[in-house]
Structure formats: structure tokens, C-alpha cells
Design a protein around this motif. Sequence first.
Motif, mmCIF file in Angstrom:
data_model
loop_
_atom_site.group_PDB
_atom_site.id
_atom_site.type_symbol
_atom_site.label_atom_id
_atom_site.label_comp_id
_atom_site.label_asym_id
_atom_site.label_seq_id
_atom_site.Cartn_x
_atom_site.Cartn_y
_atom_site.Cartn_z
ATOM 1 N N MET A 147 -11.766 -19.235 13.855
ATOM 2 C CA MET A 147 -11.859 -18.277 14.939
ATOM 3 C C MET A 147 -13.006 -18.655 15.860
ATOM 4 O O MET A 147 -13.992 -19.216 15.419
ATOM 5 C CB MET A 147 -12.087 -16.880 14.370
ATOM 6 N N SER A 148 -12.871 -18.310 17.089
ATOM 7 C CA SER A 148 -13.937 -18.647 18.028
ATOM 8 C C SER A 148 -14.967 -17.518 18.084
ATOM 9 O O SER A 148 -14.883 -16.617 18.901
ATOM 10 C CB SER A 148 -13.368 -18.956 19.403
ATOM 11 N N ILE A 149 -15.881 -17.585 17.123
ATOM 12 C CA ILE A 149 -16.965 -16.610 17.020
ATOM 13 C C ILE A 149 -18.272 -17.382 17.007
ATOM 14 O O ILE A 149 -18.428 -18.324 16.237
ATOM 15 C CB ILE A 149 -16.850 -15.773 15.727
ATOM 16 N N LYS A 150 -19.190 -16.986 17.864
ATOM 17 C CA LYS A 150 -20.504 -17.624 17.916
ATOM 18 C C LYS A 150 -21.563 -16.565 17.690
ATOM 19 O O LYS A 150 -21.504 -15.492 18.281
ATOM 20 C CB LYS A 150 -20.728 -18.283 19.279
ATOM 21 N N GLU A 167 -4.443 -9.145 15.896
ATOM 22 C CA GLU A 167 -3.762 -10.141 15.072
ATOM 23 C C GLU A 167 -4.545 -11.454 15.107
ATOM 24 O O GLU A 167 -5.094 -11.827 16.137
ATOM 25 C CB GLU A 167 -2.358 -10.338 15.640
ATOM 26 N N ILE A 168 -4.572 -12.145 13.981
ATOM 27 C CA ILE A 168 -5.169 -13.472 13.908
ATOM 28 C C ILE A 168 -4.023 -14.466 13.775
ATOM 29 O O ILE A 168 -3.207 -14.366 12.862
ATOM 30 C CB ILE A 168 -6.116 -13.609 12.685
ATOM 31 N N ASP A 169 -3.947 -15.428 14.717
ATOM 32 C CA ASP A 169 -2.862 -16.396 14.718
ATOM 33 C C ASP A 169 -3.440 -17.775 15.033
ATOM 34 O O ASP A 169 -3.928 -18.004 16.131
ATOM 35 C CB ASP A 169 -1.809 -15.995 15.755
ATOM 36 N N ASP A 170 -3.374 -18.688 14.077
ATOM 37 C CA ASP A 170 -3.910 -20.046 14.265
ATOM 38 C C ASP A 170 -5.339 -20.029 14.797
ATOM 39 O O ASP A 170 -5.645 -20.668 15.795
ATOM 40 C CB ASP A 170 -3.018 -20.852 15.217
ATOM 41 N N LYS A 198 -6.831 -17.847 16.470
ATOM 42 C CA LYS A 198 -6.986 -17.100 17.709
ATOM 43 C C LYS A 198 -6.947 -15.609 17.395
ATOM 44 O O LYS A 198 -6.175 -15.171 16.538
ATOM 45 C CB LYS A 198 -5.858 -17.415 18.694
ATOM 46 N N ILE A 199 -7.780 -14.854 18.088
ATOM 47 C CA ILE A 199 -7.765 -13.407 17.951
ATOM 48 C C ILE A 199 -6.916 -12.878 19.101
ATOM 49 O O ILE A 199 -7.264 -13.056 20.271
ATOM 50 C CB ILE A 199 -9.186 -12.819 18.018
ATOM 51 N N ILE A 200 -5.784 -12.265 18.768
ATOM 52 C CA ILE A 200 -4.874 -11.739 19.777
ATOM 53 C C ILE A 200 -4.935 -10.223 19.732
ATOM 54 O O ILE A 200 -4.809 -9.610 18.665
ATOM 55 C CB ILE A 200 -3.434 -12.228 19.534
ATOM 56 N N ILE A 201 -5.139 -9.629 20.898
ATOM 57 C CA ILE A 201 -5.185 -8.182 21.020
ATOM 58 C C ILE A 201 -3.949 -7.727 21.776
ATOM 59 O O ILE A 201 -3.698 -8.168 22.902
ATOM 60 C CB ILE A 201 -6.446 -7.717 21.801
ATOM 61 N N ILE A 233 -11.094 -13.639 22.826
ATOM 62 C CA ILE A 233 -9.826 -13.003 22.477
ATOM 63 C C ILE A 233 -8.774 -13.342 23.523
ATOM 64 O O ILE A 233 -9.089 -13.741 24.637
ATOM 65 C CB ILE A 233 -9.964 -11.466 22.367
ATOM 66 N N PHE A 234 -7.528 -13.194 23.135
ATOM 67 C CA PHE A 234 -6.397 -13.344 24.035
ATOM 68 C C PHE A 234 -5.679 -12.005 24.058
ATOM 69 O O PHE A 234 -5.416 -11.412 23.011
ATOM 70 C CB PHE A 234 -5.457 -14.455 23.553
ATOM 71 N N VAL A 235 -5.359 -11.519 25.240
ATOM 72 C CA VAL A 235 -4.807 -10.175 25.393
ATOM 73 C C VAL A 235 -3.346 -10.236 25.804
ATOM 74 O O VAL A 235 -2.967 -11.027 26.679
ATOM 75 C CB VAL A 235 -5.602 -9.383 26.455
#
Length: 90
Positions: free
Chosen positions: A1-4, A26-29, A31-34, A14-16
Motif C-alpha cells: 500500500m502507498s502509505i508513508k 477496498e484494498i486491491d493490488d 491500492k486503497i480504493i474508496i 487513495i483512488f476514488v
Amino acid sequence: MSIKETADGSLITIFVKPNSPKFNIEIDDDKIIIYATEEPEKGKVNKEILKELTKFFHANVELVSGATCRQKQLAVGIKKAELEQLLKEI
């Protein structure tokens, strides 16, 4: 996940997906999808995301970048390890 990790907490990317039937995270590959229920106009989606994620993380959440696009960067007022643990429980 892209967390810093930052001095004040964490930055997440996140992707919306607006106009969804219900709000969901949702977590997908890595990626955090909202999935937001609001329409992408006049900041409605951003307000919904900030409100819902503040409740979910029990911490302050602020929009850092991406106010008008689907990819957004958020500042969350908790440490990276705590944030990752919360996201694993989804």
C-alpha cells in the motif's frame, strides 16, 4: 500500500470511485480504493471521504492533494503501523 510515515502521522494515496451504491473501502493490488456515494461535484465526494475516514480511523484526516481528480493523497493523524493494521481488518 502507498502509505508513508510523517512526523504528524501518515500520508496515504487513495483512488476514488464516485456514485457507488454504498460507501466502502477496498484494498486491491496494494491500492486503497474508496467507493463514495456522492457525485463528483462541488467537493461532495471529498467531504464524504474525509467524514467517513475520520470515523473509520478515529483520527483527523485531511486532503493534501487531488481535490479534483480520482487519485488523492490524504494526511491521517495516526502512525503507519496503526493505519496498516486498521486497513488489514477490512
